[in-house]
Structures are given as structure tokens and as C-alpha cells.
Scaffold this active site. Structure first.
Site, short mmCIF file in Angstrom:
data_model
loop_
_atom_site.label_atom_id
_atom_site.label_comp_id
_atom_site.label_asym_id
_atom_site.label_seq_id
_atom_site.Cartn_x
_atom_site.Cartn_y
_atom_site.Cartn_z
N SER A 152 -0.60 -16.75 -13.76
CA SER A 152 0.80 -16.45 -14.06
C SER A 152 0.88 -15.55 -15.27
O SER A 152 -0.06 -15.47 -16.08
CB SER A 152 1.56 -17.76 -14.34
OG SER A 152 2.84 -17.51 -14.87
N TYR A 165 3.58 -25.47 -18.76
CA TYR A 165 3.20 -24.49 -17.74
C TYR A 165 2.33 -23.41 -18.35
O TYR A 165 1.33 -22.99 -17.75
CB TYR A 165 4.47 -23.89 -17.13
CG TYR A 165 4.23 -22.98 -15.96
CD1 TYR A 165 3.68 -23.47 -14.78
CD2 TYR A 165 4.56 -21.63 -16.02
CE1 TYR A 165 3.47 -22.64 -13.70
CE2 TYR A 165 4.35 -20.79 -14.94
CZ TYR A 165 3.81 -21.30 -13.78
OH TYR A 165 3.60 -20.47 -12.71
#
Length: 271
Positions: A152, A165
Site C-alpha cells: 500500500s 494499517y
């Protein structure tokens, strides 16, 4: 001339196969000629997607499992092997964020929901490692294959609010490089591991953070658009080309890499 981008004859497992990005992953694999194992916790969605593929002449099987439960993963692996007899690839698509892993600007940074952060980090890190332990072993028995992790933009840059995250995807990047080297040390160029790093794509998990119910962007969504040179969010299908390349023999000399599909987000300095 041989088509090295083809996945014909290959059996690929996709965790998170019942999600929005997972739908593009499985459709892309099938379009490239591969058979796909659709792994997720939502039985209805997994079976609907598998049935649709099989009715259209492709090959798919629904695999119901939680990526954090090793026994369920082993059962899914047996089911896949019973159906196809081999595993050639794995896409670790399961992961994402959760409300309990979000720190709002008005919340105290020293009283964060640590259990929530840990939970988000766990699903992204162990939800990648555990499927690799199970399906990676099956790939090794097949003799050749490719594993693709999902990284990501959060792994390399400080994206506010979502610490769990951020840490989870940063750990996936570390694992991606470490495990790629260990695979090469043991299997040469037969088994490869790489990562696909999406930019900002609208999913059920982030839609409320980035868009307004009545249309348009939230303040956070507008910041993302300003930081993205293409000035838009990505379409899930725009991940397919890079994914198929990493799974196919066309990327035979590529391992330990992270491929950004982000509309330029990762390279833009903002000015």
C-alpha cells in the site's frame, strides 16, 4: 510465439477474493487463462463468483476460510488440491483497515485504541504470512510458482489516522523482501515473491473516509486527489495488468519487488 503473460494451466489462490479488489483479481486471472480459488469468509459471495466463472467457461472454486485460522486455510488447501491437483500461485489480497484502528484528529494520541491498532496490524501481517505458509508449501510441491502480496501507499509514507494499517503494510513490505530472498536461497528462481502496491482505490472499507454520501469528496478525499498526479482514484481493474504480469512467466527474473499502481501518488512531492 509463446505468450509468457498467459496463466493458462496455472491454479491461483486469491485471499480476500470476496472483496472489491479481489473481484478484479479473480476476473483478471481467469481472463488470462488461469483457474482460481476464491478464498474469503463470505460464502455467498465466494460461491456466486465461482459459479459465474464456471458458467462462463472458466474454472473457479469457492474456498471458505479465515486467513488468521491455520486449520481453515489447510482445509481450503486440501479442497483446492482435490479439485485441481496443484497450486501455482497465491495472491495475498486479504487485509485492510477497521474502524477501531482509526485515530481521529480530535482524539488523544496517547490514549489510542491499542487493541484496535493491533487487530488491524494482525490481519494485514499474519493474514499474509499464514496463507503463504499453507499455499506456499503447496506451490513448492508443484515445483514452480509466484506469490503476490498486497502492499500500500501507507507502507512507505505517513498516512494520518490509520497507524495500525500503516504498520501492517510496512511489515508486509519487510516480509516481501525477506521471504523473497529466502525462497531464492532454497528454490532458486522457481518460486518468486513480489508485492503490488495500489494507490487509492474506493472500497467498502474506505468509501466513507474518502467520499460523501451525496457525491463528491470528503476533505481527506480531496487531499488524496491533490496528491495524485492523475487527479482521480484508481479503478480496481487497473490493477489487473501488473498482477497478471507478476503471476506469469513474463516476470520470471523479478522477485522481492514492489510495483506501484497509484496514479503517481508515491512519486509526487506535492509541489
Amino acid at each position: 510465439m509463446e505468450n509468457n503473460f498467459s496463466l493458462k494451466g496455472k491454479v491461483i489462490v486469491v485471499t480476500g477474493g470476496t472483496g472489491i479488489l479481489g473481484k478484479s483479481f479473480i476476473d483478471g486471472i481467469v481472463a488470462a487463462g488461469g483457474a482460481v480459488g476464491i478464498l474469503g469468509r463470505n460464502r455467498q459471495v465466494a460461491e456466486e463468483r465461482a459459479d459465474a466463472i464456471n458458467k462462463n467457461g472458466g474454472q473457479a472454486i469457492a474456498l471458505i476460510a479465515d486467513v488468521l485460522k491455520i486449520d481453515e486455510l489447510k482445509a481450503a488447501n486440501k479442497q483446492l488440491l482435490d479439485r485441481f491437483g496443484r497450486v501455482d500461485g497465491l495472491v495475498n489480497g486479504a487485509g485492510g483497515n477497521m474502524p477501531e484502528g482509526v485515530l481521529q484528529p480530535d482524539e488523544d494520541i496517547f490514549t489510542m485504541n491499542m487493541d484496535g491498532m493491533k487487530k488491524v496490524m494482525e490481519v494485514n501481517v499474519w493474514g499474509t504470512l499464514l496463507p503463504t505458509q499453507v499455499f506456499g508449501e503447496a506451490i513448492a510441491k508443484t515445483g514452480k510458482g509466484s506469490i503476490v502480496n498486497i502492499s500500500s501507499m501507507n507502507s512507505k509514507r505517513a498516512i494520518t489516522k490509520v497507524l495500525g494499517y500503516n504498520m501492517g503494510k510496512a511489515a508486509v513490505d519487510c516480509y516481501n523482501q525477506w521471504f523473497a530472498v529466502e525462497l531464492a536461497n532454497r528454490y532458486g528462481d522457481a518460486i518468486r515473491m513480489n508485492a503490488l502496491a495500489p494507490g487509492f482505490f474506493l472500497t467498502e472499507q474506505n468509501r466513507g473516509l474518502l467520499t460523501l454520501p451525496q457525491g463528491g469528496y470528503t476533505e481527506r478525499g480531496e487531499r488524496v486527489i491533490r496528491q495524485t498526479p492523475f487527479k482521480r482514484f484508481g479503478d480496481p481493474d487497473e490493477l489487473i495488468g501488473a498482477l497478471v504480469w507478476l503471476l506469469s512467466d513474463a516476470s520470471a527474473f523479478v522477485t522481492g519487488s514492489m510495483i506501484c499502481v497509484d496514479g503517481g501518488f508515491s512519486i509526487f512531492g506535492g509541489v
